[in-house]
Design a protein around this motif. Sequence first.
Motif, PDB file in Angstrom:
ATOM      1  N   LEU A  57       0.861  -1.187   0.000  1.00  0.00           N
ATOM      2  CA  LEU A  57       0.000   0.000   0.000  1.00  0.00           C
ATOM      3  C   LEU A  57       0.894   1.232   0.000  1.00  0.00           C
ATOM      4  CD1 LEU A  57      -2.497  -1.053   2.819  1.00  0.00           C
ATOM      5  CD2 LEU A  57      -3.067  -0.890   0.389  1.00  0.00           C
ATOM      6  N   LEU A  58       0.546   2.241  -0.806  1.00  0.00           N
ATOM      7  CA  LEU A  58       1.321   3.483  -0.845  1.00  0.00           C
ATOM      8  C   LEU A  58       0.567   4.581  -0.107  1.00  0.00           C
ATOM      9  CD1 LEU A  58       2.651   3.583  -4.527  1.00  0.00           C
ATOM     10  CD2 LEU A  58       3.782   2.696  -2.483  1.00  0.00           C
ATOM     11  N   THR A  59       1.234   5.188   0.874  1.00  0.00           N
ATOM     12  CA  THR A  59       0.660   6.304   1.624  1.00  0.00           C
ATOM     13  C   THR A  59       1.076   7.618   0.942  1.00  0.00           C
ATOM     14  OG1 THR A  59       2.622   6.496   3.009  1.00  0.00           O
ATOM     15  CG2 THR A  59       0.874   5.015   3.777  1.00  0.00           C
ATOM     16  N   HIS A  60       0.510   8.725   1.432  1.00  0.00           N
ATOM     17  CA  HIS A  60       0.872  10.051   0.917  1.00  0.00           C
ATOM     18  C   HIS A  60       2.367  10.286   1.058  1.00  0.00           C
ATOM     19  CE1 HIS A  60       1.439  14.425   1.012  1.00  0.00           C
ATOM     20  NE2 HIS A  60       0.320  14.509   0.294  1.00  0.00           N
ATOM     21  N   SER A  61       2.933   9.916   2.216  1.00  0.00           N
ATOM     22  CA  SER A  61       4.361  10.179   2.444  1.00  0.00           C
ATOM     23  C   SER A  61       5.249   9.275   1.592  1.00  0.00           C
ATOM     24  CB  SER A  61       4.714  10.040   3.926  1.00  0.00           C
ATOM     25  OG  SER A  61       4.387   8.758   4.397  1.00  0.00           O
ATOM     26  N   GLU A  62       4.780   8.059   1.289  1.00  0.00           N
ATOM     27  CA  GLU A  62       5.575   7.169   0.423  1.00  0.00           C
ATOM     28  C   GLU A  62       5.567   7.652  -1.026  1.00  0.00           C
ATOM     29  OE1 GLU A  62       5.486   2.712   2.360  1.00  0.00           O
ATOM     30  OE2 GLU A  62       3.607   3.466   1.535  1.00  0.00           O
ATOM     31  N   LEU A  63       4.463   8.274  -1.444  1.00  0.00           N
ATOM     32  CA  LEU A  63       4.375   8.818  -2.805  1.00  0.00           C
ATOM     33  C   LEU A  63       5.156  10.122  -2.955  1.00  0.00           C
ATOM     34  CD1 LEU A  63       0.590   8.258  -3.571  1.00  0.00           C
ATOM     35  CD2 LEU A  63       2.472   7.296  -4.887  1.00  0.00           C
ATOM     36  N   ALA A  64       5.366  10.815  -1.824  1.00  0.00           N
ATOM     37  CA  ALA A  64       5.933  12.165  -1.864  1.00  0.00           C
ATOM     38  C   ALA A  64       7.253  12.284  -2.623  1.00  0.00           C
ATOM     39  CB  ALA A  64       6.086  12.714  -0.439  1.00  0.00           C
ATOM     40  N   PRO A  65       8.242  11.368  -2.437  1.00  0.00           N
ATOM     41  CA  PRO A  65       9.509  11.543  -3.147  1.00  0.00           C
ATOM     42  C   PRO A  65       9.349  11.592  -4.663  1.00  0.00           C
ATOM     43  CG  PRO A  65       9.732   9.881  -1.428  1.00  0.00           C
ATOM     44  CD  PRO A  65       8.283  10.208  -1.525  1.00  0.00           C
ATOM     45  N   LEU A  66       8.465  10.752  -5.205  1.00  0.00           N
ATOM     46  CA  LEU A  66       8.238  10.747  -6.652  1.00  0.00           C
ATOM     47  C   LEU A  66       7.412  11.954  -7.070  1.00  0.00           C
ATOM     48  CD1 LEU A  66       8.442   9.217  -9.385  1.00  0.00           C
ATOM     49  CD2 LEU A  66       6.304   8.086  -8.771  1.00  0.00           C
ATOM     50  N   ARG A  67       6.314  12.189  -6.342  1.00  0.00           N
ATOM     51  CA  ARG A  67       5.406  13.275  -6.685  1.00  0.00           C
ATOM     52  C   ARG A  67       6.092  14.635  -6.622  1.00  0.00           C
ATOM     53  NH1 ARG A  67       3.058  15.987  -3.890  1.00  0.00           N
ATOM     54  NH2 ARG A  67       1.627  17.433  -4.831  1.00  0.00           N
ATOM     55  N   ALA A  68       6.801  14.881  -5.512  1.00  0.00           N
ATOM     56  CA  ALA A  68       7.390  16.199  -5.270  1.00  0.00           C
ATOM     57  C   ALA A  68       8.438  16.570  -6.318  1.00  0.00           C
ATOM     58  CB  ALA A  68       8.018  16.249  -3.882  1.00  0.00           C
ATOM     59  N   SER A  69       9.142  15.570  -6.834  1.00  0.00           N
ATOM     60  CA  SER A  69      10.175  15.875  -7.825  1.00  0.00           C
ATOM     61  C   SER A  69       9.588  16.078  -9.221  1.00  0.00           C
ATOM     62  CB  SER A  69      11.223  14.756  -7.860  1.00  0.00           C
ATOM     63  OG  SER A  69      10.608  13.519  -8.163  1.00  0.00           O
ATOM     64  N   LEU A  70       8.380  15.539  -9.466  1.00  0.00           N
ATOM     65  CA  LEU A  70       7.809  15.601 -10.817  1.00  0.00           C
ATOM     66  C   LEU A  70       6.778  16.709 -11.034  1.00  0.00           C
ATOM     67  CD1 LEU A  70       7.321  11.847 -11.805  1.00  0.00           C
ATOM     68  CD2 LEU A  70       9.123  13.401 -12.500  1.00  0.00           C
ATOM     69  N   VAL A  71       6.163  17.227  -9.966  1.00  0.00           N
ATOM     70  CA  VAL A  71       5.091  18.219 -10.118  1.00  0.00           C
ATOM     71  C   VAL A  71       5.487  19.398 -11.026  1.00  0.00           C
ATOM     72  CG1 VAL A  71       3.730  19.991  -8.898  1.00  0.00           C
ATOM     73  CG2 VAL A  71       3.791  17.664  -8.033  1.00  0.00           C
ATOM     74  N   PRO A  72       6.701  20.004 -10.848  1.00  0.00           N
ATOM     75  CA  PRO A  72       7.035  21.144 -11.706  1.00  0.00           C
ATOM     76  C   PRO A  72       7.075  20.802 -13.195  1.00  0.00           C
ATOM     77  CG  PRO A  72       8.497  21.053  -9.816  1.00  0.00           C
ATOM     78  CD  PRO A  72       7.743  19.763  -9.839  1.00  0.00           C
ATOM     79  N   MET A  73       7.340  19.520 -13.535  1.00  0.00           N
ATOM     80  CA  MET A  73       7.420  19.120 -14.948  1.00  0.00           C
ATOM     81  C   MET A  73       6.140  18.447 -15.432  1.00  0.00           C
ATOM     82  SD  MET A  73      11.249  17.501 -14.863  1.00  0.00           S
ATOM     83  CE  MET A  73      10.964  16.622 -13.320  1.00  0.00           C
ATOM     84  N   GLU A  74       5.476  17.729 -14.527  1.00  0.00           N
ATOM     85  CA  GLU A  74       4.268  16.974 -14.880  1.00  0.00           C
ATOM     86  C   GLU A  74       3.125  17.418 -13.972  1.00  0.00           C
ATOM     87  OE1 GLU A  74       3.464  15.008 -17.214  1.00  0.00           O
ATOM     88  OE2 GLU A  74       5.307  14.220 -18.090  1.00  0.00           O
ATOM     89  N   HIS A  75       2.410  18.466 -14.385  1.00  0.00           N
ATOM     90  CA  HIS A  75       1.407  19.065 -13.498  1.00  0.00           C
ATOM     91  C   HIS A  75       0.191  18.173 -13.261  1.00  0.00           C
ATOM     92  CE1 HIS A  75      -0.092  20.094 -17.492  1.00  0.00           C
ATOM     93  NE2 HIS A  75      -1.279  20.315 -16.958  1.00  0.00           N
ATOM     94  N   CYS A  76       0.091  17.038 -13.997  1.00  0.00           N
ATOM     95  CA  CYS A  76      -1.057  16.137 -13.810  1.00  0.00           C
ATOM     96  C   CYS A  76      -0.803  15.057 -12.766  1.00  0.00           C
ATOM     97  CB  CYS A  76      -1.414  15.462 -15.139  1.00  0.00           C
ATOM     98  SG  CYS A  76      -2.386  16.524 -16.230  1.00  0.00           S
ATOM     99  N   ILE A  77       0.407  14.988 -12.226  1.00  0.00           N
ATOM    100  CA  ILE A  77       0.728  13.850 -11.363  1.00  0.00           C
ATOM    101  C   ILE A  77      -0.110  13.836 -10.076  1.00  0.00           C
ATOM    102  CG2 ILE A  77       2.698  14.947 -10.162  1.00  0.00           C
ATOM    103  CD1 ILE A  77       4.080  12.111 -10.454  1.00  0.00           C
ATOM    104  N   THR A  78      -0.422  15.006  -9.531  1.00  0.00           N
ATOM    105  CA  THR A  78      -1.230  15.048  -8.305  1.00  0.00           C
ATOM    106  C   THR A  78      -2.627  14.506  -8.564  1.00  0.00           C
ATOM    107  OG1 THR A  78       0.016  16.945  -7.475  1.00  0.00           O
ATOM    108  CG2 THR A  78      -2.141  16.555  -6.490  1.00  0.00           C
TER     109      THR A  78
END
Length: 225
Positions: A177-198
Amino acid sequence: DPCWNFHCKRGKVCRADKQGKPHCICQDPAACPPTKDYEHVCGTDNKTYDGTCQLFGTKCQLEGTKMGRQLHLDYMGSCKYIPPCTDYEVDQFPLRMRDWLKNILIQYYERDLNTSGILTEKQRNKVKKIYQNDKRLVAGDHPVELLLHDFEKNYHMYVYPVHWQFHQLDQHPVDRLLTHSELAPLRASLVPMEHCITRFFQECDGDQDKLIALKEWCHCFGIKE
């Protein structure tokens, strides 16, 4: 030093009390070490913090409040305007993400040819089959139609990269199971380039329990059961 090897969660630091017993207290955001501009991060409160030390120290000081519960790392870099993700864009997102994950693994494999250490032997054996497939798309900015065609034609090349990324993130704890904090490393690095990831991750959580199960993750990427 009583604090030697004494672990505190992010946003807290170890201090010894008068009896010499170690315990965790909130990091003072003002006492965080200085950072460079590229180390700035954006919080979910849309405020730019000098770094993760300042962000998590602030979150700790707000513990027990609504603001504290809602404050998380949003993305790496200073806060900026992130355009909303359209329905069309979120539908195309898995195509680019699958292709990116596949090419990340191929890059790791190529590096391991010279100095091994990034991938385990089992992982190398799996990626080797993708690497040696002469029909695979090389890394690049490909049109959506080509990505879709390649996924349908070479489906087997995309299954392992999707599973691999899930297990890379599923660490604290390893429970499928992936929690918000486990997703954070991937999400946080990609948001500026991939605005749909959230929005993509929000919609992956089909039962809205704030956890993404392996089955939900695979479904989002078009991987069959």
